[in-house]
Motif scaffolding. Structure first.
Motif, PDB file in Angstrom:
ATOM      1  N   MET A 131       0.803   5.324  -0.219  1.00  0.00           N
ATOM      2  CA  MET A 131      -0.028   6.523  -0.097  1.00  0.00           C
ATOM      3  C   MET A 131       0.752   7.680  -0.703  1.00  0.00           C
ATOM      4  N   LEU A 139       0.859  -1.189   0.000  1.00  0.00           N
ATOM      5  CA  LEU A 139       0.000   0.000   0.000  1.00  0.00           C
ATOM      6  C   LEU A 139       0.886   1.226   0.000  1.00  0.00           C
ATOM      7  N   THR A 155      -8.765   9.475   5.478  1.00  0.00           N
ATOM      8  CA  THR A 155      -7.756   9.793   4.479  1.00  0.00           C
ATOM      9  C   THR A 155      -8.164  11.038   3.697  1.00  0.00           C
ATOM     10  N   ILE A 195      -4.349   6.117  -3.483  1.00  0.00           N
ATOM     11  CA  ILE A 195      -4.059   4.841  -2.812  1.00  0.00           C
ATOM     12  C   ILE A 195      -3.653   3.840  -3.893  1.00  0.00           C
TER      13      ILE A 195
END
Length: 362
Positions: A18, A16, A29, A35
């Motif tokens: 960001m 993942l 978020t 993402i």
């Protein structure tokens, strides 16, 4: 709507990434954050490890709009004719994006229930808005900056906005003016430039763009999920409630003297002006009386002007103080009649004061 990327086989690892802020927020978020997750497939051919195959997928976080407006905890006490009377509101941005907010204050209709009890009975005028520049929760003239909208309110941030208005001179003691402040969510991201009003994205999800979802609740006068939030405030008048009575009595006449005197030429008449203030009202300030004399009488300077006497409820008492610095007689001049005037002590709630003087009937 589905948003797919080509992938060989079954994922064996997940990463993942960001791209944007990674700070944790109660609002979630931040809008506009990308993402990205990447799947990796490892495999062999005839026992020989091959280059891994990967596939990635990116989702852009949409904007969730949720905020609240709250009025002051207590009413604002004002006086009739007061200008720039202040009441405070707090605006809390719980969205996952920085937003601008349009501000709009309106009077509640007559008879509507006010924020802190009672019903709205009069309207204030000339609304203006100030931001709590130094963050102390108190309006500071000359320090707090005037605004037309709330600029760049970050997620998880609360700001105090002061609403200033003018109270009509006709407002009376204990009357309430109810005011509703509505904040409308607008596009943020440009400091010093008011953004456009946001609209709810009701169509299908569009990958790669930031769409808007209204999550605001019902305010005082607005609906759920409308991109607005409203709250009530109010101004309550606290003022003197005065009753003014002017009494007269004949003190003497040239025929009867002081025994049952009559109001004939040459008679002396005593005038008494009574100022009473109702119980529960505010104390008076700068109390003064001016009384033009009719041409049929002549001011009796030997008696003078007696200030701050008492009142029995039916008649003025024979008291008061001669105070030349706080009283005056002005002779007639041209079209201006002769007059007597006096500055009296303030009258507290439930109290009374008098001004007495005498004149001779011409």
């Amino acid at each position: 709507m589905k948003h797919a990327s080509k992938l060989l086989g079954v994922s064996t690892s997940l990463v993942l990434a960001m791209l944007g802020s990674t700070t944790a927020h109660a609002t979630g978020t931040l809008a506009g954050t990308t993402i990205t997750n990447t799947a990796t497939v490892n495999y062999s051919v005839s026992g020989i490890a091959q280059n891994a195959a990967t596939a990635s997928n990116s989702v852009v976080v949409d904007r969730k709009v949720i905020f609240t407006v709250a009025g002051a905890a207590a009413t604002t006490t004002v006086s009739p004719g007061q200008t720039s009377a202040v009441t405070a509101y707090t605006i809390q941005n719980s969205s996952n994006d920085t937003l601008d907010f349009a501000l709009g204050a309106v009077n509640q209709s007559t008879g509507a229930t006010a924020a802190h009890g009672g019903t709205s009975a009069y309207s204030v005028t000339s609304f203006s808005y100030y931001i709590d520049t130094n963050g102390n929760g108190q309006y500071d003239a000359g320090t707090d900056q005037q605004i037309t909208y709330l600029d760049e309110l970050a997620p998880d941030t609360t700001k105090t906005v002061f609403v200033l208005a003018n109270v009509p001179l006709s407002a009376t003691n204990a009357q309430v003016s109810g005011v509703v402040l509505t904040a409308t969510a607008e596009q943020g991201g440009g400091s010093g430039s008011q953004g456009t009003v946001l609209t709810n994205s009701t169509g299908a999800w569009t990958p790669g763009t930031v769409q808007t979802v209204f999550a605001d609740l019902t305010g005082a006068t607005d609906s759920q999920y409308d991109g607005k939030y409203s709250a009530k405030g109010d101004y309550t008048v606290y003022a003197p409630v005065l009753t003014v009575t002017k009494l007269s009595s004949v003190v003497s006449d040239p025929i009867n003297g002081t025994t049952n005197p009559k109001a004939i030429p040459g008679a002396v008449v005593e005038y008494c002006i009574v100022v009473q203030n109702a119980s529960g009202a505010a104390s008076t300030t700068a109390l003064s009386i001016s009384d033009p004399l009719p041409t049929q009488v002549t001011y009796l300077s030997s008696f003078g002007i007696l200030l701050n006497g008492t009142y029995s409820g039916t008649a003025c008492n024979s008291d008061g103080t001669a105070n030349l610095s706080n009283s005056s007689y002005t002779a007639a001049s041209g079209s201006n009649p002769a007059s007597v005037a006096g500055t009296l002590n303030n009258v507290a709630a439930g109290g009374a004061t008098t001004m007495r003087f005498r004149a001779t009937i011409n």
